[in-house]
Design a protein around this motif. Structure first.
Motif, mmCIF file in Angstrom:
data_model
loop_
_atom_site.group_PDB
_atom_site.id
_atom_site.type_symbol
_atom_site.label_atom_id
_atom_site.label_comp_id
_atom_site.label_asym_id
_atom_site.label_seq_id
_atom_site.Cartn_x
_atom_site.Cartn_y
_atom_site.Cartn_z
ATOM 1 N N SER A 45 0.830 -1.207 0.000
ATOM 2 C CA SER A 45 0.000 0.000 0.000
ATOM 3 C C SER A 45 0.857 1.246 0.000
ATOM 4 C CB SER A 45 -0.923 0.009 1.227
ATOM 5 O OG SER A 45 -0.140 0.026 2.400
ATOM 6 N N ALA A 59 -3.695 3.850 -1.356
ATOM 7 C CA ALA A 59 -3.729 3.164 -2.654
ATOM 8 C C ALA A 59 -3.239 1.743 -2.414
ATOM 9 C CB ALA A 59 -2.841 3.879 -3.661
ATOM 10 N N HIS A 61 -2.202 -1.946 -3.761
ATOM 11 C CA HIS A 61 -1.710 -2.594 -4.974
ATOM 12 C C HIS A 61 -0.930 -3.843 -4.585
ATOM 13 C CE1 HIS A 61 2.348 -0.933 -4.200
ATOM 14 N NE2 HIS A 61 1.689 0.121 -3.759
#
Length: 175
Positions: A45, A59, A61
């Motif tokens: 993250s 975010a 990922h």
């Protein structure tokens, strides 16, 4: 044996390198295990702070998933051939001798095989089947013991991947 309403008992493990092939039938059975299987999911993250000290958003990922199947009991030749692409020769002779033997071999081309894994057991609360399906996974390593029998017990550690449909794992509860 102490039982809780959330335990799974009589757990068996099935494996197949064929997509949708690890059905709970004798041909796919590779062993039994004791304990509770665990699936782990982690995300990388990035936190967004803006001008503030504390983050306001994130975010997410790069997700990774793994599983541990504890106390798995198996036949060593099964694990070396089915999971690790080793070879099993039923009729050979001892190394440097003439006595009859069988051989399980790991060679330079041995590697963990990708496949579908199914755990099936009974829920102790109601006796109904529970299945955990790892759609596409491989062993991160294996340490078979070389005891006086062909059987060994260890914890299996799997790395979970997405299959062709993007599925990673599923849990089924008989209704």
């Amino acid at each position: 044996m102490s039982q809780t309403p959330f335990a799974i008992e009589q757990a068996a493990l099935y494996f197949s390198t064929v997509t949708a092939g690890a059905t709970p039938v004798a041909a796919n059975l590779v062993g039994q295990f004791r304990g509770e299987p665990v699936t782990n999911i982690s995300h990388a993250s990035a936190l967004w702070r803006g001008q503030d000290r504390f983050a306001k958003n994130v975010a997410l990922h790069d997700a990774d998933a793994s599983a541990t199947i504890p106390g798995f009991t198996f036949d060593s030749s099964e694990v070396l051939t089915k999971f690790m692409n080793g070879t099993h020769t039923q009729a050979t002779t001892l190394h440097g001798g003439s006595a009859a033997a069988r051989e399980d071999k790991i060679g330079k081309n041995t590697k963990p095989l990708l496949g579908e894994w199914v755990i099936e057991g009974l829920n102790t609360a109601d006796g109904k089947k529970v299945q955990i399906l790892y759609h596409n996974a491989f062993l991160t390593g294996v340490n078979p013991t070389h005891g006086r029998t062909d059987f060994a017990a260890l914890d299996l550690n799997l790395t979970l991947l997405a299959d062709g449909s993007g599925d990673v794992f599923s849990v089924f509860h008989e209704t």
